[in-house]
Write a protein that holds these residues in place. Structure first.
Motif, mmCIF file in Angstrom:
data_model
loop_
_atom_site.group_PDB
_atom_site.id
_atom_site.type_symbol
_atom_site.label_atom_id
_atom_site.label_comp_id
_atom_site.label_asym_id
_atom_site.label_seq_id
_atom_site.Cartn_x
_atom_site.Cartn_y
_atom_site.Cartn_z
ATOM 1 N N ALA A 108 -16.497 15.277 9.690
ATOM 2 C CA ALA A 108 -15.853 15.090 8.390
ATOM 3 C C ALA A 108 -15.001 13.828 8.292
ATOM 4 N N GLN A 109 -14.498 13.294 9.382
ATOM 5 C CA GLN A 109 -13.620 12.119 9.361
ATOM 6 C C GLN A 109 -12.390 12.356 8.486
ATOM 7 N N ALA A 110 -11.645 13.405 8.783
ATOM 8 C CA ALA A 110 -10.436 13.735 8.027
ATOM 9 C C ALA A 110 -9.377 12.638 8.203
ATOM 10 N N ALA A 111 -8.398 12.649 7.322
ATOM 11 C CA ALA A 111 -7.343 11.626 7.335
ATOM 12 C C ALA A 111 -6.136 12.050 8.168
ATOM 13 N N HIS A 112 -6.195 13.215 8.787
ATOM 14 C CA HIS A 112 -5.074 13.721 9.580
ATOM 15 C C HIS A 112 -5.615 14.647 10.670
ATOM 16 N N PRO A 113 -4.824 14.929 11.697
ATOM 17 C CA PRO A 113 -5.272 15.855 12.740
ATOM 18 C C PRO A 113 -5.546 17.244 12.161
ATOM 19 N N VAL A 114 -6.586 17.895 12.682
ATOM 20 C CA VAL A 114 -7.022 19.194 12.181
ATOM 21 C C VAL A 114 -6.962 20.214 13.312
ATOM 22 N N VAL A 115 -6.296 21.336 13.056
ATOM 23 C CA VAL A 115 -6.257 22.413 14.037
ATOM 24 C C VAL A 115 -7.605 23.138 13.993
ATOM 25 N N ILE A 116 -8.305 23.120 15.104
ATOM 26 C CA ILE A 116 -9.617 23.756 15.200
ATOM 27 C C ILE A 116 -9.468 25.220 15.603
ATOM 28 N N TRP A 117 -8.567 25.480 16.529
ATOM 29 C CA TRP A 117 -8.374 26.837 17.032
ATOM 30 C C TRP A 117 -6.934 26.993 17.476
ATOM 31 N N GLN A 118 -6.388 28.177 17.258
ATOM 32 C CA GLN A 118 -5.044 28.493 17.720
ATOM 33 C C GLN A 118 -5.045 29.920 18.246
ATOM 34 N N LYS A 119 -4.387 30.119 19.364
ATOM 35 C CA LYS A 119 -4.352 31.433 19.969
ATOM 36 C C LYS A 119 -3.568 32.388 19.071
ATOM 37 N N GLN A 120 -4.128 33.548 18.854
ATOM 38 C CA GLN A 120 -3.469 34.565 18.034
ATOM 39 C C GLN A 120 -2.476 35.339 18.906
ATOM 40 N N VAL A 121 -1.240 35.377 18.478
ATOM 41 C CA VAL A 121 -0.239 36.138 19.204
ATOM 42 C C VAL A 121 -0.092 37.490 18.538
ATOM 43 N N PRO A 122 -0.028 38.556 19.326
ATOM 44 C CA PRO A 122 0.108 39.882 18.717
ATOM 45 C C PRO A 122 1.432 40.007 17.992
ATOM 46 N N ARG A 123 1.392 40.607 16.818
ATOM 47 C CA ARG A 123 2.609 40.784 16.028
ATOM 48 C C ARG A 123 3.143 42.195 16.187
ATOM 49 N N LEU A 124 4.429 42.267 16.247
ATOM 50 C CA LEU A 124 5.089 43.574 16.264
ATOM 51 C C LEU A 124 5.483 43.898 14.842
#
Length: 169
Positions: free
Chosen positions: A152-168
């Motif tokens: 895509a050649q985006a104009a800014h850094p793109v988060v591809i994946w982020q670890k899901q933290v369990p929510r309380l």
């Protein structure tokens, strides 16, 4: 002495998964035209061939070429980068995020792991094609999204994946 030109060998190597998938698909279709148990085996083999073609095409889309700086190795869940100015290693299972920065020349993958500095790897570094398999093991990663952002050649850094933290609660 090799009778195959290096360019032809490289092209066949890049397309090997697709070529193998076509062969498996054709064999499966041939067997599926039979009767009885062989027909069901042929259907299963055809499905496996189609999946090989699909994953082979994804790998081709991930490949950003060669000639970049540094060397990448992926060994037993650990990504290691040896660059001229930087380097490091991250464990795939301990990664917390994967970002693509297309604004850099060449674009770079940025990997984060707690307690370590960010690891930045050019997309065209030698051995970077092995990152596809490592990234595919990240839980919940959207491979198609990653491949689309790579092109895509985006104009800014793109988060591809982020670890899901369990929510309380």
């Amino acid at each position: 002495m090799s009778f195959v030109r290096p360019e032809a060998r490289e092209a066949v190597t890049r397309w090997r998964d697709v070529i193998l998938g076509v062969g498996v698909l054709l064999l499966g279709l041939y067997w599926a035209s039979g009767f009885g148990v062989l027909r069901w085996v042929g259907i299963a083999v055809s499905i496996a061939g189609a999946l090989l073609i699909y994953t082979g095409l994804q790998r081709l889309r991930f490949d950003a070429g060669k000639g970049g700086v540094g060397i990448v190795t992926v060994d037993e869940g650990q990504i290691t980068y040896f660059g001229p100015l930087s380097g490091g290693a991250v464990s795939v299972k301990d990664m917390t995020s994967l970002t693509l920065d297309p604004t850099s020349t060449p674009p770079v993958w940025t990997m984060r792991q707690p307690g370590q500095a960010e690891l930045m790897i050019p997309v065209n570094a030698e051995g970077a094609d092995g990152l596809f398999d490592a990234f595919a093991t990240l839980p919940g990663i959207k491979t198609e999204y990653m491949l689309a952002q790579l092109r895509a050649q985006a104009a800014h850094p793109v988060v591809i994946w982020q670890k899901q933290v369990p929510r309380l609660h």
